[in-house]
Design a protein around this motif. Structure first.
Motif, PDB file in Angstrom:
ATOM      1  N   GLN A  44      42.926  36.857  34.636  1.00 29.45           N
ATOM      2  CA  GLN A  44      43.732  36.724  33.629  1.00 29.45           C
ATOM      3  C   GLN A  44      44.814  37.376  33.317  1.00 29.45           C
ATOM      4  OE1 GLN A  44      43.763  32.926  33.006  1.00 29.45           O
ATOM      5  NE2 GLN A  44      42.093  33.727  34.585  1.00 29.45           N
ATOM      6  N   ASP A  47      47.584  37.937  37.235  1.00 31.21           N
ATOM      7  CA  ASP A  47      47.447  36.621  37.095  1.00 31.21           C
ATOM      8  C   ASP A  47      48.028  36.122  39.109  1.00 31.21           C
ATOM      9  OD1 ASP A  47      49.658  36.643  37.053  1.00 31.21           O
ATOM     10  OD2 ASP A  47      50.672  35.044  35.804  1.00 31.21           O
ATOM     11  N   SER A  70      48.207  32.787  39.963  1.00 27.08           N
ATOM     12  CA  SER A  70      49.700  32.197  39.202  1.00 27.08           C
ATOM     13  C   SER A  70      50.112  31.184  39.689  1.00 27.08           C
ATOM     14  CB  SER A  70      50.054  33.105  38.013  1.00 27.08           C
ATOM     15  OG  SER A  70      51.250  33.080  39.183  1.00 27.08           O
ATOM     16  N   LYS A  73      48.932  27.343  39.361  1.00 26.37           N
ATOM     17  CA  LYS A  73      48.622  27.790  37.576  1.00 26.37           C
ATOM     18  C   LYS A  73      48.629  25.763  36.635  1.00 26.37           C
ATOM     19  CE  LYS A  73      52.368  29.091  35.197  1.00 26.37           C
ATOM     20  NZ  LYS A  73      52.771  30.134  34.739  1.00 26.37           N
ATOM     21  N   ALA A 101      47.667  23.108  31.835  1.00 18.65           N
ATOM     22  CA  ALA A 101      47.609  24.513  32.220  1.00 18.65           C
ATOM     23  C   ALA A 101      46.907  25.673  30.610  1.00 18.65           C
ATOM     24  CB  ALA A 101      48.706  24.899  32.962  1.00 18.65           C
ATOM     25  N   GLU A 103      44.921  28.053  31.765  1.00 18.98           N
ATOM     26  CA  GLU A 103      44.530  29.436  32.503  1.00 18.98           C
ATOM     27  C   GLU A 103      45.870  29.813  32.762  1.00 18.98           C
ATOM     28  OE1 GLU A 103      39.754  28.329  33.085  1.00 18.98           O
ATOM     29  OE2 GLU A 103      41.243  27.939  34.303  1.00 18.98           O
ATOM     30  N   LYS A 104      46.404  31.131  32.849  1.00 22.73           N
ATOM     31  CA  LYS A 104      47.288  32.219  33.636  1.00 22.73           C
ATOM     32  C   LYS A 104      47.053  31.809  34.982  1.00 22.73           C
ATOM     33  CE  LYS A 104      48.649  34.876  29.841  1.00 22.73           C
ATOM     34  NZ  LYS A 104      49.025  35.911  29.362  1.00 22.73           N
ATOM     35  N   ASN A 105      45.615  32.253  35.870  1.00 26.52           N
ATOM     36  CA  ASN A 105      45.350  31.812  36.603  1.00 26.52           C
ATOM     37  C   ASN A 105      43.130  31.314  36.946  1.00 26.52           C
ATOM     38  OD1 ASN A 105      44.384  33.229  39.184  1.00 26.52           O
ATOM     39  ND2 ASN A 105      44.101  35.257  38.816  1.00 26.52           N
TER      40      ASN A 105
END
Length: 136
Positions: A44, A47, A70, A73, A101, A103-105
């Motif tokens: 995270q 990313d 990312s 994402k 969305a 989560e950053k990753n």
């Protein structure tokens, strides 16, 4: 009577072989595996990391963490299939639109009872993920 016990034993063996040899760990249970929790936290923060990392968990079982990076994402990963052969283990995931969305990753936690031969992690189109460097 003995014949019934033999059949029962054979059926039990067949059922044991039919059990799924993979599972998806729910993200709210990540505290159960501290090394993986730390890795996901790093995902995270970094990313741009896209790929997979393999961890050994209890009793020699494996956990494969697959991340999208990312650029994706707005997507989430879902488990599609795992195929085992003596030469390779193929893990296939599906990219789906994420309702929100958060989560950053985006990532998924896939548990495997074993890995046979080479490990291949791919999406539904056959595009392969590369193994990431675990030294983030």
């Amino acid at each position: 009577m003995r014949f019934k016990w033999v059949w029962l034993f054979v059926i039990m063996l067949l059922l044991a072989e039919c059990q799924s040899s993979y599972w998806v760990l729910e993200k709210d249970r990540i505290d159960e595996v501290p090394d993986i929790k730390s890795y996901v936290k790093d995902l995270q923060m970094h990313d741009d990391v896209k790929g997979y990392q393999v961890f050994t968990i209890s009793e020699g079982k494996k956990m494969v963490v697959v991340s999208l990076g990312s650029n994706d994402k707005a997507k989430k990963l879902e488990m599609s299939d795992v195929k085992f052969s003596p030469k390779e283990t193929i893990v296939t995931v599906t990219r789906k639109p994420a309702p929100k969305a958060n989560e950053k990753n985006p990532y998924i936690l896939i548990g495997l009872d074993k890995i046979e031969g080479d490990l291949i992690v791919q999406d539904e189109s056959g595009d392969r993920f590369e193994e990431t460097d675990d030294q983030q």
